[in-house]
Design a protein around this motif. Structure first.
Motif, PDB file in Angstrom:
ATOM      1  N   VAL A  32       3.485   3.454 -10.568  1.00 38.24           N
ATOM      2  CA  VAL A  32       2.927   3.810  -9.265  1.00 38.24           C
ATOM      3  C   VAL A  32       2.979   2.579  -8.365  1.00 38.24           C
ATOM      4  O   VAL A  32       2.245   1.616  -8.584  1.00 38.24           O
ATOM      5  CB  VAL A  32       1.471   4.305  -9.405  1.00 38.24           C
ATOM      6  CG1 VAL A  32       0.910   4.707  -8.057  1.00 38.24           C
ATOM      7  CG2 VAL A  32       1.387   5.468 -10.403  1.00 38.24           C
ATOM      8  N   PRO A  33       3.855   2.582  -7.356  1.00 36.20           N
ATOM      9  CA  PRO A  33       3.896   1.442  -6.439  1.00 36.20           C
ATOM     10  C   PRO A  33       2.516   1.193  -5.829  1.00 36.20           C
ATOM     11  O   PRO A  33       1.742   2.130  -5.607  1.00 36.20           O
ATOM     12  CB  PRO A  33       4.900   1.880  -5.362  1.00 36.20           C
ATOM     13  CG  PRO A  33       5.751   2.904  -6.039  1.00 36.20           C
ATOM     14  CD  PRO A  33       4.828   3.610  -6.995  1.00 36.20           C
ATOM     15  N   GLU A  34       2.216  -0.065  -5.565  1.00 37.41           N
ATOM     16  CA  GLU A  34       0.893  -0.456  -5.070  1.00 37.41           C
ATOM     17  C   GLU A  34       0.465   0.364  -3.851  1.00 37.41           C
ATOM     18  O   GLU A  34      -0.682   0.800  -3.752  1.00 37.41           O
ATOM     19  CB  GLU A  34       0.885  -1.944  -4.740  1.00 37.41           C
ATOM     20  CG  GLU A  34      -0.477  -2.463  -4.378  1.00 37.41           C
ATOM     21  CD  GLU A  34      -0.499  -3.974  -4.221  1.00 37.41           C
ATOM     22  OE1 GLU A  34      -1.564  -4.477  -3.847  1.00 37.41           O
ATOM     23  OE2 GLU A  34       0.524  -4.632  -4.478  1.00 37.41           O
ATOM     24  N   GLU A  35       1.394   0.617  -2.951  1.00 31.34           N
ATOM     25  CA  GLU A  35       1.051   1.348  -1.732  1.00 31.34           C
ATOM     26  C   GLU A  35       0.799   2.839  -1.982  1.00 31.34           C
ATOM     27  O   GLU A  35       0.329   3.547  -1.102  1.00 31.34           O
ATOM     28  CB  GLU A  35       2.135   1.168  -0.661  1.00 31.34           C
ATOM     29  CG  GLU A  35       3.493   1.730  -1.014  1.00 31.34           C
ATOM     30  CD  GLU A  35       4.382   0.789  -1.826  1.00 31.34           C
ATOM     31  OE1 GLU A  35       5.570   1.117  -1.984  1.00 31.34           O
ATOM     32  OE2 GLU A  35       3.896  -0.264  -2.302  1.00 31.34           O
ATOM     33  N   ARG A  36       1.084   3.333  -3.193  1.00 32.73           N
ATOM     34  CA  ARG A  36       0.868   4.744  -3.540  1.00 32.73           C
ATOM     35  C   ARG A  36      -0.372   4.971  -4.393  1.00 32.73           C
ATOM     36  O   ARG A  36      -0.749   6.104  -4.654  1.00 32.73           O
ATOM     37  CB  ARG A  36       2.068   5.297  -4.302  1.00 32.73           C
ATOM     38  CG  ARG A  36       3.345   5.297  -3.534  1.00 32.73           C
ATOM     39  CD  ARG A  36       3.316   6.334  -2.454  1.00 32.73           C
ATOM     40  NE  ARG A  36       4.632   6.438  -1.866  1.00 32.73           N
ATOM     41  CZ  ARG A  36       4.845   6.903  -0.671  1.00 32.73           C
ATOM     42  NH1 ARG A  36       3.844   7.312   0.067  1.00 32.73           N
ATOM     43  NH2 ARG A  36       6.057   6.965  -0.203  1.00 32.73           N
ATOM     44  N   ALA A  37      -1.008   3.894  -4.845  1.00 36.77           N
ATOM     45  CA  ALA A  37      -2.124   4.028  -5.789  1.00 36.77           C
ATOM     46  C   ALA A  37      -3.236   4.919  -5.232  1.00 36.77           C
ATOM     47  O   ALA A  37      -3.806   5.732  -5.956  1.00 36.77           O
ATOM     48  CB  ALA A  37      -2.669   2.655  -6.161  1.00 36.77           C
ATOM     49  N   ARG A  64      -5.275   3.067 -16.850  1.00 31.21           N
ATOM     50  CA  ARG A  64      -4.569   2.168 -15.930  1.00 31.21           C
ATOM     51  C   ARG A  64      -4.245   0.877 -16.674  1.00 31.21           C
ATOM     52  O   ARG A  64      -5.075   0.351 -17.417  1.00 31.21           O
ATOM     53  CB  ARG A  64      -5.457   1.848 -14.740  1.00 31.21           C
ATOM     54  CG  ARG A  64      -4.791   0.958 -13.705  1.00 31.21           C
ATOM     55  CD  ARG A  64      -5.735   0.482 -12.614  1.00 31.21           C
ATOM     56  NE  ARG A  64      -6.663   1.501 -12.197  1.00 31.21           N
ATOM     57  CZ  ARG A  64      -6.631   2.129 -11.007  1.00 31.21           C
ATOM     58  NH1 ARG A  64      -5.730   1.810 -10.127  1.00 31.21           N
ATOM     59  NH2 ARG A  64      -7.523   3.037 -10.699  1.00 31.21           N
ATOM     60  N   GLY A  68      -3.353  -6.235 -13.136  1.00 27.86           N
ATOM     61  CA  GLY A  68      -2.563  -5.961 -11.939  1.00 27.86           C
ATOM     62  C   GLY A  68      -1.364  -5.066 -12.188  1.00 27.86           C
ATOM     63  O   GLY A  68      -0.501  -4.926 -11.328  1.00 27.86           O
ATOM     64  N   SER A  69      -1.284  -4.453 -13.361  1.00 31.35           N
ATOM     65  CA  SER A  69      -0.166  -3.570 -13.695  1.00 31.35           C
ATOM     66  C   SER A  69      -0.102  -2.390 -12.738  1.00 31.35           C
ATOM     67  O   SER A  69      -1.125  -1.898 -12.274  1.00 31.35           O
ATOM     68  CB  SER A  69      -0.345  -3.059 -15.136  1.00 31.35           C
ATOM     69  OG  SER A  69       0.632  -2.091 -15.440  1.00 31.35           O
ATOM     70  N   ARG A  70       1.085  -1.918 -12.472  1.00 32.60           N
ATOM     71  CA  ARG A  70       1.314  -0.731 -11.650  1.00 32.60           C
ATOM     72  C   ARG A  70       1.488   0.508 -12.525  1.00 32.60           C
ATOM     73  O   ARG A  70       1.909   1.550 -12.047  1.00 32.60           O
ATOM     74  CB  ARG A  70       2.547  -0.908 -10.765  1.00 32.60           C
ATOM     75  CG  ARG A  70       2.448  -2.058  -9.786  1.00 32.60           C
ATOM     76  CD  ARG A  70       1.496  -1.822  -8.605  1.00 32.60           C
ATOM     77  NE  ARG A  70       0.119  -1.935  -9.039  1.00 32.60           N
ATOM     78  CZ  ARG A  70      -0.924  -1.368  -8.449  1.00 32.60           C
ATOM     79  NH1 ARG A  70      -0.781  -0.661  -7.389  1.00 32.60           N
ATOM     80  NH2 ARG A  70      -2.142  -1.505  -8.909  1.00 32.60           N
TER      81      ARG A  70
END
Length: 116
Positions: A32-37, A64, A68-70
């Protein structure tokens, strides 16, 4: 729709649906890209509510990655591959799956318990 990738090229998930066994565990790891979390979890929760109401559903949990894992991983238990395949193939579930952004990648795989 999230992109589906195969963890084991010899046994993609759709081939695993043909195996008549149970109970089974679906382990589905998502990138999950950071901006989609922020939008991922509400979409997933909607799917989870649908799945919980399906025949053969046992349980599920979302995890999760740390540090900092995506990565996020859903671990769902089903009575059988047949029950999971029916729920996954339902038109309602497929409509919900289409709502996921294209840059989310899903790595689903089906497992059965063999030992402690």
């Amino acid at each position: 729709m999230a992109e589906l990738e195969t963890l084991d090229p010899m046994t993609p998930m759709f081939a695993q649906f043909k195996e008549r066994t149970g109970p089974v565990v679906l382990a589905n790891t998502f990138f999950v890209p950071e901006e989609r979390a922020g939008e991922f979890l509400p979409l997933f929760r909607r799917q989870a509510e649908f799945m919980k109401a399906q025949p053969g559903f046992v349980s599920l949990q979302m995890h999760r990655g740390t540090g900092g894992s995506r990565l996020m991983m859903n671990v769902a238990v089903w009575e059988s591959t047949e029950a999971l395949a029916r729920a996954f193939g339902s038109p309602e579930f497929q409509r919900m799956a289409a709502d996921f952004p294209d840059d989310i990648v899903s790595y689903p795989h089906i497992f059965e318990r063999i030992d402690v």
